[in-house]
Design a protein around this motif. Sequence first.
Motif, PDB file in Angstrom:
ATOM      1  N   PHE A  18      37.557  41.289  62.922  1.00 20.73           N
ATOM      2  CA  PHE A  18      38.085  41.835  61.662  1.00 20.73           C
ATOM      3  C   PHE A  18      36.949  42.347  60.784  1.00 20.73           C
ATOM      4  O   PHE A  18      35.901  41.707  60.655  1.00 20.73           O
ATOM      5  CB  PHE A  18      38.906  40.773  60.929  1.00 20.73           C
ATOM      6  CG  PHE A  18      40.116  40.352  61.701  1.00 20.73           C
ATOM      7  CD1 PHE A  18      41.275  41.121  61.669  1.00 20.73           C
ATOM      8  CD2 PHE A  18      40.088  39.226  62.512  1.00 20.73           C
ATOM      9  CE1 PHE A  18      42.388  40.763  62.421  1.00 20.73           C
ATOM     10  CE2 PHE A  18      41.189  38.860  63.265  1.00 20.73           C
ATOM     11  CZ  PHE A  18      42.344  39.628  63.212  1.00 20.73           C
ATOM     12  N   GLU A  19      37.207  43.518  60.194  1.00 17.19           N
ATOM     13  CA  GLU A  19      36.139  44.149  59.409  1.00 17.19           C
ATOM     14  C   GLU A  19      36.510  44.424  57.960  1.00 17.19           C
ATOM     15  O   GLU A  19      35.659  44.789  57.158  1.00 17.19           O
ATOM     16  CB  GLU A  19      35.721  45.465  60.087  1.00 17.19           C
ATOM     17  CG  GLU A  19      36.890  46.407  60.366  1.00 17.19           C
ATOM     18  CD  GLU A  19      36.538  47.503  61.366  1.00 17.19           C
ATOM     19  OE1 GLU A  19      36.571  48.686  60.976  1.00 17.19           O
ATOM     20  OE2 GLU A  19      36.223  47.152  62.525  1.00 17.19           O
ATOM     21  N   ASP A  20      37.793  44.267  57.603  1.00 24.24           N
ATOM     22  CA  ASP A  20      38.212  44.623  56.242  1.00 24.24           C
ATOM     23  C   ASP A  20      39.498  43.882  55.893  1.00 24.24           C
ATOM     24  O   ASP A  20      40.053  43.150  56.721  1.00 24.24           O
ATOM     25  CB  ASP A  20      38.424  46.146  56.158  1.00 24.24           C
ATOM     26  CG  ASP A  20      38.279  46.679  54.728  1.00 24.24           C
ATOM     27  OD1 ASP A  20      38.137  45.856  53.792  1.00 24.24           O
ATOM     28  OD2 ASP A  20      38.330  47.911  54.550  1.00 24.24           O
ATOM     29  N   LEU A  21      39.972  44.114  54.650  1.00 26.94           N
ATOM     30  CA  LEU A  21      41.241  43.554  54.182  1.00 26.94           C
ATOM     31  C   LEU A  21      42.123  44.669  53.648  1.00 26.94           C
ATOM     32  O   LEU A  21      41.626  45.627  53.043  1.00 26.94           O
ATOM     33  CB  LEU A  21      40.997  42.548  53.051  1.00 26.94           C
ATOM     34  CG  LEU A  21      40.294  41.238  53.402  1.00 26.94           C
ATOM     35  CD1 LEU A  21      39.816  40.540  52.140  1.00 26.94           C
ATOM     36  CD2 LEU A  21      41.227  40.317  54.200  1.00 26.94           C
ATOM     37  N   ALA A  41      43.888  36.612  58.425  1.00 27.53           N
ATOM     38  CA  ALA A  41      42.583  36.839  59.055  1.00 27.53           C
ATOM     39  C   ALA A  41      41.605  37.351  57.996  1.00 27.53           C
ATOM     40  O   ALA A  41      42.003  38.022  57.041  1.00 27.53           O
ATOM     41  CB  ALA A  41      42.708  37.843  60.187  1.00 27.53           C
ATOM     42  N   LEU A  42      40.309  37.045  58.176  1.00 26.90           N
ATOM     43  CA  LEU A  42      39.292  37.418  57.193  1.00 26.90           C
ATOM     44  C   LEU A  42      38.199  38.273  57.836  1.00 26.90           C
ATOM     45  O   LEU A  42      37.917  38.137  59.034  1.00 26.90           O
ATOM     46  CB  LEU A  42      38.655  36.168  56.579  1.00 26.90           C
ATOM     47  CG  LEU A  42      39.577  35.237  55.783  1.00 26.90           C
ATOM     48  CD1 LEU A  42      38.800  34.037  55.265  1.00 26.90           C
ATOM     49  CD2 LEU A  42      40.228  35.980  54.626  1.00 26.90           C
ATOM     50  N   PRO A  43      37.571  39.158  57.047  1.00 29.17           N
ATOM     51  CA  PRO A  43      36.477  39.977  57.581  1.00 29.17           C
ATOM     52  C   PRO A  43      35.375  39.103  58.172  1.00 29.17           C
ATOM     53  O   PRO A  43      35.035  38.043  57.637  1.00 29.17           O
ATOM     54  CB  PRO A  43      35.970  40.730  56.337  1.00 29.17           C
ATOM     55  CG  PRO A  43      37.135  40.760  55.406  1.00 29.17           C
ATOM     56  CD  PRO A  43      37.860  39.476  55.636  1.00 29.17           C
ATOM     57  N   SER A  70      35.097  32.527  59.261  1.00 31.72           N
ATOM     58  CA  SER A  70      34.342  33.061  58.126  1.00 31.72           C
ATOM     59  C   SER A  70      33.948  31.944  57.158  1.00 31.72           C
ATOM     60  O   SER A  70      34.714  30.994  56.939  1.00 31.72           O
ATOM     61  CB  SER A  70      35.194  34.097  57.374  1.00 31.72           C
ATOM     62  OG  SER A  70      34.630  34.399  56.115  1.00 31.72           O
ATOM     63  N   ALA A  71      32.771  32.086  56.554  1.00 29.53           N
ATOM     64  CA  ALA A  71      32.331  31.143  55.511  1.00 29.53           C
ATOM     65  C   ALA A  71      33.225  31.233  54.281  1.00 29.53           C
ATOM     66  O   ALA A  71      33.223  30.333  53.434  1.00 29.53           O
ATOM     67  CB  ALA A  71      30.877  31.444  55.131  1.00 29.53           C
ATOM     68  N   TYR A  94      37.825  31.916  46.314  1.00 32.47           N
ATOM     69  CA  TYR A  94      38.196  32.650  45.104  1.00 32.47           C
ATOM     70  C   TYR A  94      37.259  33.829  44.869  1.00 32.47           C
ATOM     71  O   TYR A  94      37.692  34.890  44.407  1.00 32.47           O
ATOM     72  CB  TYR A  94      38.217  31.710  43.896  1.00 32.47           C
ATOM     73  CG  TYR A  94      38.853  32.352  42.676  1.00 32.47           C
ATOM     74  CD1 TYR A  94      40.092  32.988  42.782  1.00 32.47           C
ATOM     75  CD2 TYR A  94      38.210  32.349  41.443  1.00 32.47           C
ATOM     76  CE1 TYR A  94      40.683  33.589  41.682  1.00 32.47           C
ATOM     77  CE2 TYR A  94      38.798  32.951  40.330  1.00 32.47           C
ATOM     78  CZ  TYR A  94      40.029  33.572  40.459  1.00 32.47           C
ATOM     79  OH  TYR A  94      40.608  34.180  39.358  1.00 32.47           O
ATOM     80  N   GLY A  95      35.999  33.675  45.239  1.00 30.28           N
ATOM     81  CA  GLY A  95      35.055  34.798  45.108  1.00 30.28           C
ATOM     82  C   GLY A  95      35.488  35.996  45.926  1.00 30.28           C
ATOM     83  O   GLY A  95      35.431  37.144  45.468  1.00 30.28           O
ATOM     84  N   LEU A  96      35.946  35.749  47.156  1.00 31.82           N
ATOM     85  CA  LEU A  96      36.421  36.847  48.011  1.00 31.82           C
ATOM     86  C   LEU A  96      37.695  37.464  47.431  1.00 31.82           C
ATOM     87  O   LEU A  96      37.878  38.683  47.492  1.00 31.82           O
ATOM     88  CB  LEU A  96      36.670  36.342  49.434  1.00 31.82           C
ATOM     89  CG  LEU A  96      37.154  37.396  50.440  1.00 31.82           C
ATOM     90  CD1 LEU A  96      36.166  38.556  50.540  1.00 31.82           C
ATOM     91  CD2 LEU A  96      37.388  36.776  51.820  1.00 31.82           C
TER      92      LEU A  96
END
Length: 459
Positions: A18-21, A41-43, A70-71, A94-96
């Motif tokens: 995965f590369e984006d949202l 799913a997360l980048p 992902s971290a 929350y930062g993401l």
Amino acid sequence: MVKQKPPVQKNETIELTFEDLTHEGDGVGKVNGYPLFVPYALPGEKAKVKVIKVKKNFAFGKLLEIENVSAERVEPPCDVYIQCGGCQLQHMSYGLQLDMKQSQVKNALRKIGHIEDIPVHPTIGMDDPWRYRNKVQIPVGYRDGELITGFYRKRSHEIIEGMDRCVITAEINDRMVEAVRRMADRLGITAYDEKAHKGILRHIMVRTGEQTGETMIVIVTRTEQLPHEEELVKELHETYPQIKSIVQNVNKEKTNVILGKKTKVLWGEEYIYDTIGDIKFAISAKSFYQVNPPQTKRLYDKALEYANLTGKETVIDAYCGIGTISLSLAQKAKKVYGVEIVPDAISDAKKNAKINHIENTEFYVGEAEKIMPWWTAQGLRPDVIVVDPPRKGCDEALLEAMLTMKPDRIVYVSCNPSTLARDLRILEEGGYETKQVQPVDMFPQTNHIECVALIELKL
């Protein structure tokens, strides 16, 4: 010309990076340039995915197993997060979430509005992005002979089992819903059956003043008669002193709309009160009032900053609601005119102006796109126009009215980046220039984003 087939097939299991949202928070991965959208799913993650729907230009998948985590992935604190669907982003840090929402605004401006070289500031978030909602509306049903309450399962009208809390709702609201459910069950008050259109108790609504701590209980029934009304009301207000108002709303219709036309106070006051900044608001059962007052304060502070008032300006607040923005503007403006299509909201706006001893406002019932040309004919020329439209954005006639009035500045408060971008393009083609946009996270853990845009008349 040979029609090219998609590189994946329905029910196929593939490995995907995965590369984006998407703007809804789904992960985006590609197979030979062909995008797949996968919820949760997360980048940066690599995962096994089952392809569940295939279209000509994209596909949808289901996350089976994550190989590279992902971290930014976090454990959702809600037990029914996946079933409920009320939140979409609890699995990401929350930062993401804040970064994703800033990107969502940037992308909409670029792709829809063709606006690129302006600052889209980092999203203003919350110190604590949980338990922020001051209002909850919970359906009531039956299971194993007992009353149950809880949100509906995603894409259904089936109440989720074992749901006794909501992590984005004020804790007091959870407790009040549970108290009403428990008492009603003991008193034998029946739940509404929407298929048979029988039974009594449809919804329990709770509203709480974030600053005042005052609570309103709204009991939504199918029938005018509420069995054991006196016992229920007495036990509620004697047990919970923070309750200031107990209201019955009657909804006899076979509909998904929660509130009916008739409302009557069973005990206490018709209104509870809350404050945003130093402005006090009266909130009735049907009042529109922002569900996240701390972030509303940040949103309105930014709108006020962009309005850049000195005390000499005439301001129009289109879609003014109960006057939340109008009254903030009135503290710094010479005169504020508010317009709103909902008569009850204008009644509340006038009441709120009176409560706060604000005398430089006038509120009108009607469609802004019809009233503003009338104001123009009367010779009214505003220095600033503030708009806060619904998700569908501004009516084309309203945009034309603003262009005719030619205010020095337009402050656009938006809950939908796509319609904001569309409307900014029209305003730019009419002689205005978008200067900056500030996203504000009014609804943490969800994919919704509000923002404020500053638009100035080109000299």
